[in-house]
Motif scaffolding. Structure first.
Motif, mmCIF file in Angstrom:
data_model
loop_
_atom_site.group_PDB
_atom_site.id
_atom_site.type_symbol
_atom_site.label_atom_id
_atom_site.label_comp_id
_atom_site.label_asym_id
_atom_site.label_seq_id
_atom_site.Cartn_x
_atom_site.Cartn_y
_atom_site.Cartn_z
ATOM 1 N N LEU A 132 -3.734 4.958 6.311
ATOM 2 C CA LEU A 132 -2.352 4.075 5.860
ATOM 3 C C LEU A 132 -2.758 2.720 4.156
ATOM 4 O O LEU A 132 -3.961 2.439 4.343
ATOM 5 N N GLY A 133 -2.043 2.347 3.815
ATOM 6 C CA GLY A 133 -2.117 1.218 2.766
ATOM 7 C C GLY A 133 -1.445 0.092 2.221
ATOM 8 O O GLY A 133 0.087 0.671 2.753
ATOM 9 N N GLY A 187 2.864 -1.247 -7.926
ATOM 10 C CA GLY A 187 2.220 -0.013 -7.245
ATOM 11 C C GLY A 187 0.896 -0.147 -6.795
ATOM 12 O O GLY A 187 0.205 1.541 -7.030
ATOM 13 N N THR A 188 0.136 -1.555 -7.015
ATOM 14 C CA THR A 188 -0.946 -0.645 -6.592
ATOM 15 C C THR A 188 -1.942 -1.078 -5.395
ATOM 16 O O THR A 188 -1.169 -1.694 -4.706
ATOM 17 N N VAL A 189 -2.603 0.282 -5.493
ATOM 18 C CA VAL A 189 -2.930 -0.149 -3.374
ATOM 19 C C VAL A 189 -3.376 -1.478 -2.911
ATOM 20 O O VAL A 189 -5.100 -1.550 -3.785
ATOM 21 N N VAL A 190 -3.507 -2.199 -2.636
ATOM 22 C CA VAL A 190 -3.690 -4.141 -2.540
ATOM 23 C C VAL A 190 -4.682 -4.148 -0.795
ATOM 24 O O VAL A 190 -5.443 -4.868 -0.680
ATOM 25 N N LYS A 191 -4.184 -3.205 -0.047
ATOM 26 C CA LYS A 191 -5.351 -2.558 1.525
ATOM 27 C C LYS A 191 -4.443 -1.484 1.841
ATOM 28 O O LYS A 191 -3.957 -0.896 1.522
ATOM 29 N N THR A 192 -6.320 -1.260 2.471
ATOM 30 C CA THR A 192 -6.105 -0.164 3.102
ATOM 31 C C THR A 192 -6.987 0.016 4.882
ATOM 32 O O THR A 192 -7.231 -0.932 5.086
ATOM 33 N N TRP A 193 -6.479 0.846 5.294
ATOM 34 C CA TRP A 193 -7.012 1.124 6.875
ATOM 35 C C TRP A 193 -6.670 2.540 7.129
ATOM 36 O O TRP A 193 -6.448 3.586 7.075
ATOM 37 N N ASP A 194 -8.170 3.018 7.843
ATOM 38 C CA ASP A 194 -8.375 4.335 7.725
ATOM 39 C C ASP A 194 -8.471 4.245 9.271
ATOM 40 O O ASP A 194 -8.585 3.284 10.308
ATOM 41 N N TYR A 232 6.184 -5.930 0.157
ATOM 42 C CA TYR A 232 5.073 -4.364 -0.127
ATOM 43 C C TYR A 232 5.702 -3.490 0.266
ATOM 44 O O TYR A 232 6.204 -2.723 0.919
ATOM 45 N N GLN A 233 5.086 -2.325 0.053
ATOM 46 C CA GLN A 233 5.238 -0.140 0.367
ATOM 47 C C GLN A 233 4.087 -0.227 1.548
ATOM 48 O O GLN A 233 3.355 0.067 1.316
ATOM 49 N N LEU A 234 4.354 0.351 2.604
ATOM 50 C CA LEU A 234 3.846 0.894 3.301
ATOM 51 C C LEU A 234 3.583 1.665 3.143
ATOM 52 O O LEU A 234 4.411 2.696 2.871
ATOM 53 N N VAL A 235 2.789 2.659 2.553
ATOM 54 C CA VAL A 235 2.230 3.416 2.970
ATOM 55 C C VAL A 235 1.263 5.388 2.797
ATOM 56 O O VAL A 235 0.101 4.096 4.148
ATOM 57 N N LEU A 236 0.790 5.493 3.663
ATOM 58 C CA LEU A 236 -0.092 7.247 3.648
ATOM 59 C C LEU A 236 -0.661 7.768 3.208
ATOM 60 O O LEU A 236 -0.119 8.286 1.861
ATOM 61 N N ARG A 237 -1.944 8.266 2.996
ATOM 62 C CA ARG A 237 -1.942 9.472 2.099
ATOM 63 C C ARG A 237 -3.594 9.560 3.221
ATOM 64 O O ARG A 237 -3.772 9.632 4.294
ATOM 65 N N GLY A 245 -1.040 11.512 -3.695
ATOM 66 C CA GLY A 245 -1.239 12.004 -2.857
ATOM 67 C C GLY A 245 -0.749 10.536 -1.612
ATOM 68 O O GLY A 245 -1.022 10.858 -0.475
ATOM 69 N N TRP A 246 -0.416 9.118 -2.505
ATOM 70 C CA TRP A 246 0.213 8.665 -1.309
ATOM 71 C C TRP A 246 1.832 8.349 -1.466
ATOM 72 O O TRP A 246 2.377 8.997 -1.661
ATOM 73 N N LEU A 247 1.748 8.700 0.288
ATOM 74 C CA LEU A 247 3.216 8.622 0.581
ATOM 75 C C LEU A 247 3.747 7.616 0.635
ATOM 76 O O LEU A 247 3.562 6.816 2.149
ATOM 77 N N GLY A 248 4.924 6.915 0.359
ATOM 78 C CA GLY A 248 5.791 5.979 0.830
ATOM 79 C C GLY A 248 6.610 5.853 2.596
ATOM 80 O O GLY A 248 7.531 6.873 2.021
ATOM 81 N N LEU A 249 6.496 5.536 3.443
ATOM 82 C CA LEU A 249 7.274 5.491 4.696
ATOM 83 C C LEU A 249 8.023 4.170 4.164
ATOM 84 O O LEU A 249 9.108 4.255 5.612
ATOM 85 N N GLY A 250 7.492 2.769 3.230
ATOM 86 C CA GLY A 250 9.091 2.100 3.764
ATOM 87 C C GLY A 250 8.596 0.164 3.037
ATOM 88 O O GLY A 250 7.358 0.556 3.402
#
Length: 781
Positions: free
Chosen positions: A421-422, A428-435, A485-490, A516-521
């Motif tokens: 998750l990110g 459009g820059t990914v600033v945080k991720t969580w496995d 932010y936009q919550l995303v998943l890859r 590769g990132w899927l927008g969740l909202g």
């Protein structure tokens, strides 16, 4: 001088030779083990957890998935220096290696030179693709630059060699203790070096027999033809299989036949490799993939699986192979049913649960060919996210995020790739991720096709299997700046550690990005409690202006808020069933003649939620009604199940094909049939009932984007028009929006015969690319 075209021709000719051998082999196949009973319908997995009602539901829109998703679809032969980016989109390459090309030391069978393998894997990976590979010792004529006789010279003087005079090859004594010991050591070294290597997707056990295909026809166990048997005993074959299973615990393995070595692979995590896929041969023509119950030969791949009781091996083990070379150019011309030597391709994919196939001719397929696209999307996994669940705004240091995934393919994803998750900022820059610990392997196909041998219904019968799989995780927001932010998943492809061009696993969603990132909202972070803390006012005037046997329409008065109302939560029996940005909502998938109690809550962008409205109890109409004394053709409430029962609410035939979801049939969920299409799709439902007592055909429908009325035609009772061309009362025409509406088509005015309506059919070959959801089809006054 460039020699790749000649090498390609040699390899493909060899593949044709392989096919010819298999065709003859099939007729005089070596003795089969005792026949077991079919395994029968597999037990469904345990249902997943359900989302927490405290989380806001963010529905996601479906869209066709990409054609080059990793580890599925078509593979072409690897030739050094060839451009792997041409032709039909793909993510796999197929390569043979001679055993003597690695076991190069004539004096020492324990010495290995892996350079030829690494060179191929590195070049394949540079294009972002993964490899499927096999070792061989006997290959009639050789394969490109690889030798035809690839028996390591360290066997010389220790292993007896025998001639296969039919193919002009040399077979080692596969029962030799020296050979078996050397092969066991090689396989152990092979696994130690490459098990889990991200450059490899699938390994075929190979090594034994012609082309490494675990047969030596005509020198096989059928010695009545005068040819001696050159195959290993089942016990010695089982030793080789065990060595592979011991050496490889991460990379997926496949073997040619379910009954190889007496079925020694069947209790291990080893799939099958059908290298004459979906071909029909002989006179009369008989399939060499489909079982006898569907016109297959007694020696067909799936008949062998049924005989061994392993037709459900696909649940944990991959199914690969090769589209029979003779039909590669025509394999999808008559999709889905096939013609001539091409068997029912859709049935082959569905019943074998095919994930990937060698298909050299795929380089000539058009990426816009809808038949090929439908087949590729059906193969293996086809994942989409249907809902994301998370608060609209988070003021604390953590949040809970949930996602529901569905699989519209025929097989699971077989690897435990990491789901991440990110957060993306406004740039459009990914600033945080969580496995996350989410395991994609648990997202099993929603529907599976039943073998006629199971005796559970006429063919085709589809059975519910997997579920919309719900995943949930807590994420820390420590260090995340206040903002939107936009919550995303890859999903992380391990090949990314090797190649910057690694293909991304992407979902069938409109918000799937190429990166590769899927927008969740959208999600708001921060505020520290110093912002908006006032909840909206309580919604009033909750009412139900319409209902059917399976749905209830609700309306209410707008709430007010100090900043602004973002939306409304709709609760049934105290449990959230959906959200709405407007003051209306339709709850679908309900039971007939049943009372349901609803309340509504308003919420704002800061996450403040109002108290619940006054409750409203609504009783749905009786089954078969159209909400006003009509007759229901189908309300898609799951009874009867679509398409497994092949019946609508009038007990007549219903079904579809060529859609991008539900294995081509579309998917019923939440009391509605969703049809995902890309200039391809057909849905039909027999009426065969006099509807002269009714004035209107009523289609309760919504679109993913709106405007879908021009994407398909509708035929009924002798009339056939693009849906948007039908004339409504008052002279208007149907317009599909993103909200459900009852589109009432006057039958007489549009030339529809009410005495002989025959079949309601919808065709989607009008250039459209979207999805529609049909809540119900009915006739009313």
């Amino acid at each position: 001088m460039r020699t790749a075209p000649r090498r390609r021709a040699l390899a493909f000719a060899a593949a044709l030779c392989t096919a010819a051998a298999t065709a003859v082999l099939a007729v005089t196949v070596q003795a089969q083990p005792a026949v077991a009973a079919p395994a029968g319908p597999p037990a469904r997995p345990a249902p997943p957890a359900t989302p927490s009602p405290s989380l806001t539901d963010h529905p996601l829109t479906a869209a066709p998935s990409p054609l080059d998703n990793p580890l599925k679809g078509f593979a072409r032969f690897y030739f050094p220096g060839d451009n792997q980016s041409t032709g039909h989109p793909r993510s796999l390459a197929w390569s043979y290696f001679g055993l003597s090309e690695v076991m190069t030391n004539a004096a020492n069978c324990g010495s290995y030179d892996w350079s030829i393998v690494d060179s191929a894997l590195n070049e394949i990976a540079s294009y972002g693709n993964q490899a499927a590979i096999r070792f061989f010792m006997e290959y009639p004529g050789g394969t490109g630059s690889h030798p035809g006789n690839s028996i390591p010279h360290c066997f010389d003087g220790h292993v007896t060699y025998r001639n296969n005079t039919f193919w002009g090859t040399v077979s080692p004594d596969y029962d030799s203790p020296y050979l078996l010991s050397a092969l066991s050591d090689f396989i152990a070294a092979f696994g130690a070096r490459y098990d889990g290597d991200p450059r490899i997707g699938f390994i075929n056990l190979g090594i034994v027999g012609l082309w490494g295909e675990w047969h030596t026809w005509p020198f096989d166990t059928d010695t009545a033809d005068g040819y001696p048997n050159l195959m290993p005993t089942d016990a010695h074959g089982a030793q080789i299989i065990q060595a592979f299973d011991t050496a490889f615990n991460k990379t997926k393995l496949e073997i040619r036949y379910p009954d190889s070595a007496g079925g020694a692979a069947n209790t291990r995590d080893i799939g099958y490799h059908d290298d004459s896929f979906c071909y029909r041969e002989g006179s009369p023509l008989a399939g060499v993939t489909l079982p006898q119950s569907l016109g297959g030969a007694s020696y067909s791949q799936l008949q062998r699986a049924v005989n061994m009781g392993v037709e459900n091996k696909w649940i944990t083990s991959s199914m690969g192979g090769e589209v029979r070379p003779e039909i590669q150019s025509s394999a999808f011309t008559s999709w889905p049913g096939g013609s001539g030597q091409v068997d029912n391709m859709k049935a082959c994919i569905e019943l074998e649960h095919t994930t990937w196939k060698i298909n050299q001719t795929s380089q000539s397929y058009s990426p816009s060919d809808p038949n090929v696209a439908a087949a590729v999307r059906l193969m293996g996994y086809d994942l989409s996210a249907t809902h994301a669940y998370f608060p609209n705004t988070v003021s604390g240091s953590s949040a809970t995020v949930g996602v529901t995934l569905v699989n519209n393919g025929v097989a699971p994803f077989y690897y435990p790739w990491t789901v991440t998750l990110g957060l993306k900022n406004s740039a459009g820059t990914v600033v945080k991720t969580w496995d996350t610990p989410w395991d994609l392997r648990t997202v099993q196909p929603l529907k599976i096709r039943a073998f006629p041998d199971w005796g559970v219904g006429a063919d085709p019968t589809y059975r519910d299997f997997g579920y919309p799989q719900y995943f949930q995780a807590g994420v820390s927001l420590t260090g995340v700046a206040t903002g939107s932010y936009q919550l995303v998943l890859r999903v992380r492809n391990p090949l990314e550690a090797v190649s910057a061009n690694a293909k991304k696993l992407r979902f069938g969603n409109a918000t799937q990005n190429a990166d590769g990132w899927l927008g969740l909202g959208a999600i708001g972070v921060g505020g520290g409690g110093g912002g908006d803390t006032t909840a909206p006012t309580v919604p009033t005037g909750l009412a139900s202006p319409a209902k059917t046997s399976s749905s209830v329409s609700l309306t209410w008065n707008a709430s007010t808020d100090a900043v602004g109302v973002t939306g409304y939560r709709v609760l049934r029996g105290g449990t959230q069933v959906g959200t709405s940005a407007t003051t209306s909502y339709t709850d679908s998938g309900l039971s007939a003649s049943t009372a349901y109690t609803y309340t509504v809550q308003a919420y704002d962008a800061a996450g403040n939620v109002s108290a619940a409205s006054s409750p409203l109890t609504v009783t749905t109409s009786a089954s078969g009604g159209g909400g006003g004394g009509g007759i229901g053709l189908d309300d898609f409430d799951g009874n009867p199940a679509y398409p497994s029962a092949a019946k609508n609410d009038l007990a007549k035939w219903t079904g579809g094909n060529c859609f991008g979801n539900g294995g081509g049939n579309g998917v019923v969920a939440g009391g509605a049939l969703t049809l995902q299409y890309n200039n391809c799709g057909w849905f039909g439902s027999d009426v065969a009932t006099d509807v002269s007592a009714y004035t209107y055909l009523v289609v309760r429908v919504r679109g993913a984007s709106g405007g879908e009325q021009s994407h398909f035609n509708l035929s009924l009772g002798g009339a056939s028009k693009v849906f948007g061309d039908y004339t409504l009362d008052g002279g208007g025409h149907p317009v599909i929006t993103t909200s459900y509406q009852d589109i009432k088509i006057p039958m007489v005015a549009n030339g529809i015969s009410r005495t002989s309506p025959a079949q309601l059919a919808m065709g989607f070959w009008y250039g459209g690319n979207s999805s529609i959801s049909i809540d119900s089809l009915s006739f009313s006054n």
